[in-house]
Structure formats: C-alpha cells, structure tokens
Design a protein around this motif. Structure first.
Motif, mmCIF file in Angstrom:
data_model
loop_
_atom_site.group_PDB
_atom_site.id
_atom_site.type_symbol
_atom_site.label_atom_id
_atom_site.label_comp_id
_atom_site.label_asym_id
_atom_site.label_seq_id
_atom_site.Cartn_x
_atom_site.Cartn_y
_atom_site.Cartn_z
ATOM 1 N N GLU A 165 0.829 -1.197 0.000
ATOM 2 C CA GLU A 165 0.000 0.000 0.000
ATOM 3 C C GLU A 165 0.863 1.245 0.000
ATOM 4 O OE1 GLU A 165 1.566 -0.095 3.646
ATOM 5 O OE2 GLU A 165 0.003 -1.593 3.471
ATOM 6 N N SER A 166 2.171 1.043 0.067
ATOM 7 C CA SER A 166 2.996 2.202 0.359
ATOM 8 C C SER A 166 3.766 2.699 -0.851
ATOM 9 C CB SER A 166 3.951 1.840 1.485
ATOM 10 O OG SER A 166 4.406 0.533 1.298
ATOM 11 N N GLY A 167 3.414 2.219 -2.058
ATOM 12 C CA GLY A 167 4.055 2.751 -3.240
ATOM 13 C C GLY A 167 5.411 2.155 -3.487
ATOM 14 N N VAL A 168 6.376 3.028 -3.711
ATOM 15 C CA VAL A 168 7.672 2.595 -4.202
ATOM 16 C C VAL A 168 8.577 2.082 -3.091
ATOM 17 C CG1 VAL A 168 9.747 3.478 -5.340
ATOM 18 C CG2 VAL A 168 7.488 4.187 -6.119
ATOM 19 N N SER A 169 8.416 2.684 -1.915
ATOM 20 C CA SER A 169 9.323 2.384 -0.815
ATOM 21 C C SER A 169 8.518 1.876 0.383
ATOM 22 C CB SER A 169 10.050 3.684 -0.453
ATOM 23 O OG SER A 169 10.941 3.459 0.584
ATOM 24 N N ALA A 170 8.967 0.781 0.978
ATOM 25 C CA ALA A 170 8.191 0.214 2.091
ATOM 26 C C ALA A 170 9.110 -0.177 3.242
ATOM 27 C CB ALA A 170 7.413 -1.013 1.615
ATOM 28 N N PHE A 171 8.543 -0.196 4.429
ATOM 29 C CA PHE A 171 9.252 -0.704 5.604
ATOM 30 C C PHE A 171 8.976 -2.185 5.760
ATOM 31 C CE2 PHE A 171 8.343 3.719 7.321
ATOM 32 C CZ PHE A 171 9.638 4.164 7.098
ATOM 33 N N LEU A 172 9.942 -2.887 6.297
ATOM 34 C CA LEU A 172 9.736 -4.302 6.596
ATOM 35 C C LEU A 172 10.421 -4.587 7.940
ATOM 36 C CD1 LEU A 172 10.402 -7.191 4.039
ATOM 37 C CD2 LEU A 172 9.996 -7.463 6.462
ATOM 38 N N SER A 173 9.637 -4.988 8.908
ATOM 39 C CA SER A 173 10.192 -5.232 10.240
ATOM 40 C C SER A 173 10.842 -6.612 10.273
ATOM 41 C CB SER A 173 9.051 -5.148 11.258
ATOM 42 O OG SER A 173 9.557 -5.353 12.539
ATOM 43 N N ILE A 174 12.117 -6.679 10.617
ATOM 44 C CA ILE A 174 12.809 -7.979 10.609
ATOM 45 C C ILE A 174 13.249 -8.400 12.012
ATOM 46 C CG2 ILE A 174 13.659 -7.627 8.252
ATOM 47 C CD1 ILE A 174 16.498 -7.267 9.546
ATOM 48 N N GLN A 175 13.276 -7.456 12.915
ATOM 49 C CA GLN A 175 13.830 -7.730 14.239
ATOM 50 C C GLN A 175 13.160 -6.784 15.197
ATOM 51 O OE1 GLN A 175 15.733 -5.375 16.001
ATOM 52 N NE2 GLN A 175 16.538 -6.697 17.588
ATOM 53 N N GLU A 176 12.961 -7.234 16.418
ATOM 54 C CA GLU A 176 12.373 -6.346 17.423
ATOM 55 C C GLU A 176 13.064 -6.518 18.742
ATOM 56 O OE1 GLU A 176 8.462 -5.293 18.524
ATOM 57 O OE2 GLU A 176 7.703 -5.990 16.608
ATOM 58 N N GLY A 177 12.899 -5.513 19.567
ATOM 59 C CA GLY A 177 13.386 -5.617 20.936
ATOM 60 C C GLY A 177 14.881 -5.390 21.035
ATOM 61 N N CYS A 178 15.348 -5.325 22.265
ATOM 62 C CA CYS A 178 16.750 -5.011 22.491
ATOM 63 C C CYS A 178 17.184 -5.541 23.853
ATOM 64 C CB CYS A 178 16.936 -3.505 22.422
ATOM 65 S SG CYS A 178 18.640 -3.032 22.691
ATOM 66 N N GLY A 212 3.994 -6.181 -5.681
ATOM 67 C CA GLY A 212 3.020 -5.084 -5.671
ATOM 68 C C GLY A 212 3.604 -3.756 -6.119
ATOM 69 N N GLY A 213 4.872 -3.728 -6.496
ATOM 70 C CA GLY A 213 5.432 -2.499 -7.055
ATOM 71 C C GLY A 213 6.500 -1.829 -6.206
ATOM 72 N N VAL A 214 6.762 -2.371 -5.011
ATOM 73 C CA VAL A 214 7.790 -1.769 -4.160
ATOM 74 C C VAL A 214 9.171 -2.008 -4.761
ATOM 75 C CG1 VAL A 214 8.972 -2.056 -1.932
ATOM 76 C CG2 VAL A 214 6.486 -1.821 -2.010
ATOM 77 N N ARG A 215 10.015 -0.973 -4.780
ATOM 78 C CA ARG A 215 11.368 -1.122 -5.341
ATOM 79 C C ARG A 215 12.448 -0.878 -4.296
ATOM 80 N NH1 ARG A 215 13.010 0.695 -10.777
ATOM 81 N NH2 ARG A 215 14.128 -1.243 -10.441
ATOM 82 N N GLU A 216 12.040 -0.327 -3.151
ATOM 83 C CA GLU A 216 13.011 -0.057 -2.096
ATOM 84 C C GLU A 216 12.452 -0.551 -0.773
ATOM 85 O OE1 GLU A 216 15.188 3.821 -1.534
ATOM 86 O OE2 GLU A 216 13.714 4.034 0.057
ATOM 87 N N LEU A 217 13.260 -1.325 -0.045
ATOM 88 C CA LEU A 217 12.829 -1.815 1.265
ATOM 89 C C LEU A 217 13.739 -1.253 2.340
ATOM 90 C CD1 LEU A 217 12.182 -5.644 0.831
ATOM 91 C CD2 LEU A 217 10.497 -3.852 1.290
ATOM 92 N N THR A 218 13.135 -0.767 3.415
ATOM 93 C CA THR A 218 13.924 -0.400 4.587
ATOM 94 C C THR A 218 13.651 -1.433 5.672
ATOM 95 O OG1 THR A 218 13.775 1.933 4.022
ATOM 96 C CG2 THR A 218 14.407 1.406 6.281
ATOM 97 N N LEU A 219 14.670 -2.199 6.002
ATOM 98 C CA LEU A 219 14.532 -3.243 7.019
ATOM 99 C C LEU A 219 14.584 -2.577 8.382
ATOM 100 C CD1 LEU A 219 17.050 -5.776 5.436
ATOM 101 C CD2 LEU A 219 14.596 -5.484 4.954
ATOM 102 N N LEU A 220 13.595 -2.897 9.216
ATOM 103 C CA LEU A 220 13.483 -2.210 10.500
ATOM 104 C C LEU A 220 13.795 -3.129 11.668
ATOM 105 C CD1 LEU A 220 10.086 -0.293 10.199
ATOM 106 C CD2 LEU A 220 12.391 0.598 9.842
ATOM 107 N N GLY A 221 14.367 -2.544 12.685
ATOM 108 C CA GLY A 221 14.551 -3.233 13.956
ATOM 109 C C GLY A 221 15.133 -2.259 14.953
ATOM 110 N N GLN A 222 14.806 -2.421 16.225
ATOM 111 C CA GLN A 222 15.415 -1.545 17.237
ATOM 112 C C GLN A 222 16.924 -1.720 17.228
ATOM 113 O OE1 GLN A 222 12.297 -2.779 18.661
ATOM 114 N NE2 GLN A 222 11.476 -0.706 18.588
ATOM 115 N N ASN A 223 17.326 -2.920 16.892
ATOM 116 C CA ASN A 223 18.744 -3.280 16.858
ATOM 117 C C ASN A 223 18.941 -4.128 15.629
ATOM 118 O OD1 ASN A 223 21.105 -4.296 19.198
ATOM 119 N ND2 ASN A 223 20.243 -2.267 19.054
ATOM 120 N N VAL A 224 18.726 -3.519 14.470
ATOM 121 C CA VAL A 224 18.487 -4.288 13.253
ATOM 122 C C VAL A 224 19.681 -5.162 12.872
ATOM 123 C CG1 VAL A 224 19.234 -2.524 11.600
ATOM 124 C CG2 VAL A 224 17.417 -4.096 10.957
ATOM 125 N N ASN A 225 20.889 -4.696 13.189
ATOM 126 C CA ASN A 225 22.040 -5.522 12.802
ATOM 127 C C ASN A 225 22.405 -6.566 13.854
ATOM 128 O OD1 ASN A 225 22.941 -3.330 14.342
ATOM 129 N ND2 ASN A 225 24.968 -3.379 13.460
#
Ligand code: 5AD
Ligand code: SF4
Length: 477
Positions: A165-178, A212-225
């Motif tokens: 639903e977010s067009g070209v760029s979307a967030f994707l949560s991969i990790q949570e917590g710290c 769905g058309g997304v070309r850029e993903l931002t992987l999210l996490g409080q401590n993503v790496n």
C-alpha cells in the motif's frame, strides 16, 4: 503522523483512525494493526471524529510522552462523549510503548480508554476490539482490556503478510526488541527481548511487496544488525546474509536498514556493503557520545576508538558510504571535556545527517538515578553548539552533491506536470523534470541545484551508473 490506508470497503464500513507517534517501527506497526482490523470491516477514516475505533500508537523514548498521551486522550474523551450522545460507540485503544509502560495505571487514570495493548500483542487486536464492544454494549464499567504481556508466541506468526500500500518504498520489520540495556533507554523494557523473524517469512513478505510495485525496502529493527534469524536449513544468519538473500529478489532495487548498533557491525555486514549495489551507501550508526567515560556510563559496550575503527572499515569496503547518527547531550556526569570529545568525534567522521537530543530522564532506567544530572541550561547550550556543527556538515554534504550524478528512484509526482520527486542513494529528495518517466522508475540524474531540504537535477539518459554509485567528485569530497 496519522497513518491512513486505503482499503476499498463500501460506505457501510466501520471507520478506523490511527494516530502514530515516534519511530518507523511504530509506522510499520500501525499499518499492521490496520490490516488485522480490515477483515472486520474497519476502513481508514479521516480523523477521530467519525471513527468507530481510534488507536493512539505511542512512543516513550524521550520527554514527557505519557503526559502528551493523556492530553490527547482528554480530547478523544470529548469526541467519544459527543458520539455517544448521537448513539454511536467509540472504542479508544492505546498501543505502543507508553501503553506497555503504563499498563493498568492507564485504565485507572483514563477509564474511558477501552484497550491498552503493548507492542507484542497487536495480532490479538480483533479479539480485543470485540471484547471492548461487548463490554460497552452491556454497559459494563471498568471493562477495559489490558494486553501488555510479552507472549511466548511471536506476533509475526499471526499477523497477515503486509499488503502493498505504500508505493515505491516500504518498511519491513525484521527484528524487534533489544537486550543492550543502554542506561538511558526504555526500549528494552517496553519492546522486550531481542527477537529475529525467520528468513523465509521476511523473504515472503519482501517478495509480496516487490510484486506489488515496491522497489526499495527499509529493514526495520530496534537493533536491526543484531538480526540472527533462522534460514530454511534451520541455521542462524546475520543481517549481511539476509541482505544478500533479499538482493536476489528481481525488481528490488534498493535495500536500507535502520537502526544499527556499532557493536553488531560484523565482518559479513561490512563485506555485504562492498558486494551489494542494492545496499544503499547510507548508514545510520548512532554513537550517542564521543567520550569513553560517558559511553561506559551509558553501557554502550564500545568506546570512541572502536566506533571510529568500524566507520573506517565500512568506508574501506564502500568508499562512498555516508553516515547518519544520533547524539545525546547532557547525559548525567557529562563534563565540558566529555562534550568536547563528542564534537571531536563529529569532526573526525563528518556526518551526512544527524539527530541530536538533550538527555531526558526516563523513569525506571538506571541513568535516571545517577548523580550529577546536568542542568537544563547547560544541556541547551551544548545542544545548540552540537547542532550548529552538525548543520555545517549536513549542508556541506548536500552541497557536495552539486555537479555529481546519481541514481534517483522516483516516488511521487512533483509540483508541476512532468516533474517527479525521488530519492538519491543518500535519501535526499531530488526534484527532476522527467516527462517520459513514471513513479517507480530509476533514472540517472545530474544534480544542479541544492536547497536546504532537497536537490534538483536533470535527466542523464544512457550513461547509467550502478545503483548508488557516485562520481569522483563526491568520492574525494
Ligand atoms: N534521552 C534522550 N535521548 C534518548 N534517546 C533514547 N533515549 C533517550 C533519552 N532518555 C535517543 C538516542 C536514540 C534515539 C532513538 O533516541 O539517541 O538513539
Ligand atoms: Fe535503546 Fe541502547 Fe537498545 Fe538502542 S541499543 S534500543 S539505545 S538500549
């Protein structure tokens, strides 16, 4: 920021309004909450006045977050009362980190709140909304629903796959917590222990988004790496390997990730920055302070030297990498010399972007009880000096873009016909006259103008550098 998601349900649909505070993680969570409620007939409304369910998705990281939430709730109470006079029911839910921190206290202080839910329980929202409806229809008092446990099962196993639903760029949560427990920070208490989603779940969500058309993903996490998810063979892999896997998805042009911790930048992630053109050369790597004494008191688990070494290694792998950072001034015990050490570190790194904050005491964190809290006026003066230096660097970074070429991923139409606005590899907004192009296209652009918040350029067709590559001028800037 209010999140509004198109849904396509008819006029009989019930209305949902979500107000989102804080980080991108919350923006992502709000979208997921809207999606779990969609099958129940909830479509996004314009504002709280016509909403059958209102959710405040709150943030607790700095300042008087709970005060702000209570005053917003005061306004919602008036709306709820008004709607009740018109025979309409309103369910008020408070989600996110303030909900997690306040818990039962919130239902006591604001008894008109129907649901208080922590970040780990969003998949149970439909059931909670149904319970809240039943309670209010039966006129039950004190029927508030409280869900702030950290459940054994993961919410990610229960939430639907993200729709596009977010067009070209979307967030994707991969990790949570710290589990890092920096002494100033509430995240380990409100978001719970570190958890990584399995690789295949992430890949499936990414593929659906790209389809769905997304070309850029931002992987999210409080401590993503700190990511360490299980792959299809049941082996744990880190963020570098995950990025390699995602880069294989056809049509996915750009990968970003945030927020990372200097302690978790491993060899594989550094190598991935060198190997993957899809991994954008722009990294948010917070250091908070340049003073070893303060870093120790913050329990950051690294000193200034090791942070600078990490920056050097990343730059060696990808010379055009630019950095963004978070700083805290006025941490308890911070002397003038400690503060000067932070300025020195900033001069050494040269940041492209930065976020800086006055230390704010968070109840329940170790730093809140530390001696030698820094007076407000000292914090103000330090913040002003720090921001002046950072502003010089940010301006210099943007100005160094003049006369360079870069790939721009178009995200939205511009102000006049034929103009498109996109993002450079460094997340700078770039305005381009590109009549032959559409949103979602990537084009090579020569940067000609630089304003405080955006760049302007013209199309350079034919000669296409690889995604994210910059020319010699930038490399030597
Ligand atoms: N006071 C000030 N800033 C804080 N941050 C987190 N907790 C606090 C606090 N108690 C900042 C840090 C972090 C960013 C998300 O918010 O810089 O990286
Ligand atoms: Fe908070 Fe530190 Fe964890 Fe970041 S690493 S979320 S600042 S405790």
């Amino acid at each position: 920021m209010a999140t509004n998601l198109a849904d396509g349900l008819g006029p009989l649909a019930k209305k949902l309004f979500i107000k989102t505070y804080g980080c991108q993680m919350n923006v992502y969570d709000s979208a997921r909450m809207a999606e779990v409620l969609a099958p129940l007939g909830y479509a996004p409304g314009e504002g709280p006045e016509d909403a059958d369910v209102v959710i405040l998705n709150t943030c607790h990281i700095r300042e008087k977050a709970s005060d702000k939430v209570y005053s917003e709730l005061g306004r919602l109470r008036l709306i709820k009362d008004q709607r009740a006079e018109d025979g309409q029911q309103t369910v008020i839910a408070v989600a996110g980190c303030v909900a997690q921190a306040e818990g039962e206290e919130m239902l006591r202080r604001a008894p008109y709140v129907d649901i208080v839910l922590g970040p780990q329980t969003y998949h149970r929202l439909p059931e909670m909304v149904a319970r809240a409806h039943r309670a209010s229809q039966s006129g039950e008092r004190g029927g508030g629903v409280l869900e702030t446990e950290f459940p054994i099962e993961s919410k990610f196993d229960h939430l639907p796959l993200q729709r596009q639903e977010s067009g070209v760029s979307a967030f994707l949560s991969i990790q949570e917590g710290c589990d890092k427990f920096c002494t100033f920070c509430v995240v380990p208490y409100t978001r719970g222990a570190e958890f990584s989603r399995p690789v295949m779940q992430i890949v499936a969500e990414a593929e659906a988004l790209v389809a769905g058309g997304v070309r850029e993903l931002t992987l999210l996490g409080q401590n993503v790496n700190a990511y360490h998810g299980l792959n299809a063979e049941g082996r744990e892999i880190g963020l570098g390997s995950l990025a390699r896997r995602l880069a294989e998805i056809n049509g996915l042009a750009r990968i970003r990730y945030t927020t990372s911790h200097p302690r978790d930048v491993d060899d594989d992630l550094i190598a991935a920055h060198g190997d993957l053109p899809e991994l954008m050369p722009y990294l948010h790597l917070p250091v908070q302070s340049g003073s070893d004494r303060i870093l120790e008191a913050m329990n950051r688990g690294h000193d200034a030297e090791s942070y600078l070494r990490t920056i050097d290694r990343l730059r060696a792998a990808r010379p055009d990498l630019a950095f963004s950072c978070d700083f805290i001034v006025g941490f308890p015990g911070e002397s003038d010399a400690d503060f000067e050490a932070t300025l020195d570190l900033i001069r050494t790194v040269e940041y492209a972007q930065a976020y800086s904050f006055k230390y704010s005491s968070r109840p329940g964190t170790p730093a809140a009880g530390m001696p030698r809290q820094v007076p407000e006026d000292v914090k103000d003066a330090r913040l002003a000096r720090l921001q002046a230096l950072l502003m010089e660097q940010m301006t210099a970074f943007n100005e160094a873009s003049l006369g360079t070429t870069c790939d721009v991923l178009f995200e939205r139409p511009g102000r006049h016909s034929g103009q498109l606005v996109g993002r450079s590899p460094y997340n700078q907004a770039v305005h381009v006259d590109a009549p032959g192009h559409a949103v979602g296209d990537m084009a090579t652009v020569f940067i000609e103008t630089c304003k405080s918040h955006s760049l302007g350029g013209r199309l350079l067709e034919g000669d296409r550098p690889e995604s994210g590559a910059r020319d010699e001028k930038r490399l030597s800037a």
